[in-house]
Design a protein around this motif. Sequence first.
Motif, PDB file in Angstrom:
ATOM      1  N   THR A   1      33.470  54.852  35.165  1.00 13.42           N
ATOM      2  CA  THR A   1      32.180  53.455  34.872  1.00 13.42           C
ATOM      3  C   THR A   1      32.949  52.570  35.146  1.00 13.42           C
ATOM      4  OG1 THR A   1      33.137  53.420  32.524  1.00 13.42           O
ATOM      5  CG2 THR A   1      31.025  54.923  32.914  1.00 13.42           C
ATOM      6  N   CYS A   2      33.420  51.735  34.137  1.00 16.15           N
ATOM      7  CA  CYS A   2      34.512  51.041  34.042  1.00 16.15           C
ATOM      8  C   CYS A   2      35.803  51.193  34.048  1.00 16.15           C
ATOM      9  CB  CYS A   2      33.633  49.609  33.556  1.00 16.15           C
ATOM     10  SG  CYS A   2      34.819  48.067  33.054  1.00 16.15           S
ATOM     11  N   CYS A   3      36.249  49.771  34.509  1.00 16.33           N
ATOM     12  CA  CYS A   3      38.269  50.320  34.550  1.00 16.33           C
ATOM     13  C   CYS A   3      38.248  49.619  32.696  1.00 16.33           C
ATOM     14  CB  CYS A   3      38.830  49.621  35.193  1.00 16.33           C
ATOM     15  SG  CYS A   3      38.644  47.364  34.937  1.00 16.33           S
ATOM     16  N   GLY A   4      37.822  48.607  32.217  1.00 11.47           N
ATOM     17  CA  GLY A   4      37.556  48.451  31.404  1.00 11.47           C
ATOM     18  C   GLY A   4      38.484  47.058  30.915  1.00 11.47           C
ATOM     19  N   GLN A   5      38.529  46.336  32.124  1.00 15.56           N
ATOM     20  CA  GLN A   5      39.531  45.061  32.151  1.00 15.56           C
ATOM     21  C   GLN A   5      38.478  44.119  30.870  1.00 15.56           C
ATOM     22  OE1 GLN A   5      41.366  41.636  34.931  1.00 15.56           O
ATOM     23  NE2 GLN A   5      39.997  43.612  35.542  1.00 15.56           N
ATOM     24  N   PRO A   6      37.065  43.896  31.238  1.00  8.93           N
ATOM     25  CA  PRO A   6      36.298  42.695  30.079  1.00  8.93           C
ATOM     26  C   PRO A   6      36.505  43.587  28.613  1.00  8.93           C
ATOM     27  CG  PRO A   6      34.985  44.007  32.190  1.00  8.93           C
ATOM     28  CD  PRO A   6      36.638  45.214  32.095  1.00  8.93           C
ATOM     29  N   ALA A   7      36.481  44.411  28.583  1.00  2.16           N
ATOM     30  CA  ALA A   7      36.874  44.276  27.167  1.00  2.16           C
ATOM     31  C   ALA A   7      38.166  44.086  26.684  1.00  2.16           C
ATOM     32  CB  ALA A   7      36.635  46.287  26.999  1.00  2.16           C
ATOM     33  N   PHE A   8      39.423  44.731  27.367  1.00  3.71           N
ATOM     34  CA  PHE A   8      40.626  44.061  27.222  1.00  3.71           C
ATOM     35  C   PHE A   8      40.288  42.701  27.161  1.00  3.71           C
ATOM     36  CE2 PHE A   8      45.192  43.186  29.099  1.00  3.71           C
ATOM     37  CZ  PHE A   8      45.818  43.942  28.578  1.00  3.71           C
TER      38      PHE A   8
END
Length: 258
Positions: free
Chosen positions: A48-55
């Motif tokens: 899915t997403c790499c997680g950058q927005p949450a990070f």
Amino acid sequence: MNSADIQKPRVGLFVTCLVDAMRPNIGFACLKLLEEAGCEVEVPQAQTCCGQPAFNSGDDATTRAIAKQIIENFEPYDYVVVPSGSCASMIRTHYRDVFTDQPDWIERQAALSAKTWEVVSFLSDVMQYQPDGIHYEGVVTYHDSCSGLRDLGVHDQPRNMLAGVEGLRMTPLKDNDACCGFGGTFCVKYPDISDAIVSAKTQNIVATGADTLLAGDLGCLMNMAGKLSRDGHKVKTYHTIEVLAGMANDGGICGDGE
């Protein structure tokens, strides 16, 4: 040794959520070039997403959950290849920041990060591959995306590979290494600042006289292409990998470059 006996490197292609949703042609171009370079390529379906927005928003718990899923799905591969400097940098350089208190995951994270590459640098630096017989007729200028340039050292690789494309003429971009104003959630949180930054960027793009803009991050490309389009400038915009694969055959990102 027969060439058939040489084991191909297994590559897990991390497509990125933006490419999957907005510009699948980039993913297909990656697949084409990686296979031509001699790789066995798979696209894990659970990604899915790499997680950058949450990070970037300070949500380490969500980032950690996403990172664990990525690690589990991409561990079997020799390499993880990504058509985005920002997503590749997230996996390669920033995953370690959310596992400092989880020693059982640190080793797994480090192993995955070490084998993660941005696609053009992987083709150039690891596979020493240069596509042959590719033609693109146009004057091209190049934007260096922040994460690819600063975190991963992607600068000479795309230029060297593009130099082998027949018909392509490169012209320099003033402040090529300045941010385009996208910055993921930055453009949502600070729209006025983002617009000022991208306005300066597109003014420099237009000043080159180039008919085509290239870069290695779809977020940057969408931001610049959107601004160019809104201001009435007919500049075709592509991910570098699309040109290198001979798959830059439409109006470009936003579809109105011609």
